[in-house]
Design a protein around this motif. Structure first.
Motif, PDB file in Angstrom:
ATOM      1  N   VAL A   5     -56.820 -14.042   9.717  1.00 55.44           N
ATOM      2  CA  VAL A   5     -55.661 -13.575   8.961  1.00 55.44           C
ATOM      3  C   VAL A   5     -54.396 -13.915   9.739  1.00 55.44           C
ATOM      4  N   GLU A   6     -53.568 -14.777   9.130  1.00 52.65           N
ATOM      5  CA  GLU A   6     -52.320 -15.175   9.769  1.00 52.65           C
ATOM      6  C   GLU A   6     -51.187 -14.221   9.383  1.00 52.65           C
ATOM      7  N   SER A   7     -50.196 -14.167  10.234  1.00 53.12           N
ATOM      8  CA  SER A   7     -48.972 -13.408   9.964  1.00 53.12           C
ATOM      9  C   SER A   7     -47.843 -13.982  10.807  1.00 53.12           C
ATOM     10  N   GLY A   8     -46.618 -13.547  10.507  1.00 51.99           N
ATOM     11  CA  GLY A   8     -45.484 -13.952  11.316  1.00 51.99           C
ATOM     12  C   GLY A   8     -44.598 -15.009  10.713  1.00 51.99           C
ATOM     13  N   CYS A  22     -52.625 -15.058  14.518  1.00 52.59           N
ATOM     14  CA  CYS A  22     -53.852 -15.203  13.738  1.00 52.59           C
ATOM     15  C   CYS A  22     -54.877 -14.249  14.323  1.00 52.59           C
ATOM     16  N   THR A 115     -49.721 -18.930   6.237  1.00 49.41           N
ATOM     17  CA  THR A 115     -48.465 -18.180   6.268  1.00 49.41           C
ATOM     18  C   THR A 115     -47.319 -19.177   6.139  1.00 49.41           C
TER      19      THR A 115
END
Length: 121
Positions: A5-8, A22, A115
């Motif tokens: 799960v990616e973020s940012g 990630c 993302t």
């Protein structure tokens, strides 16, 4: 198997910075090589940066050398991509990927959902 799960991601001005994260599920994260890919519209998917399971080996595409840094924290099951001096041409979706080794990263089926990074000129 591993889930990613990616973020940012987000919107940033040219010359600015973002840090992508990630997060991986599972107890074997520390055994995986990890990579960040991106694919701009009309272009082939590009390996941006990669890191070995230990962090001892890294790879960068020529287009991001000196601007991006990949790192990992195996205790947190997380890999990072620090992106500095961002350019409009860095705008696209960034994907995290896991594989048994750096050599098999491109063929691995373990992708995150991506993302979006948008760099405004």
């Amino acid at each position: 198997q591993v889930q990613l799960v990616e973020s940012g991601g987000g919107l940033v001005q040219a010359g600015g910075s973002l840090r992508l994260s990630c997060a991986a599920s599972g107890r074997t994260f520390s055994t995986y090589a990890m990579g960040w890919f991106r694919q701009a519209p009309g272009k082939e998917r590009e390996l941006v940066a990669a890191i070995s399971w230990s962090g001892g080996t890294t790879y960068y595409a020529d287009s991001v050398k000196g601007r991006f840094t990949i790192s990992r924290d195996n205790a947190k099951n997380t890999v990072y991509l620090q992106m500095n001096s961002l350019k409009p041409e860095d705008t696209t979706v960034y994907y995290c990927k896991a594989a048994g080794s750096l050599a098999t990263l491109s063929s691995s089926p373990y992708w995150g959902q991506g993302t979006q990074v948008t760099v405004d000129s």
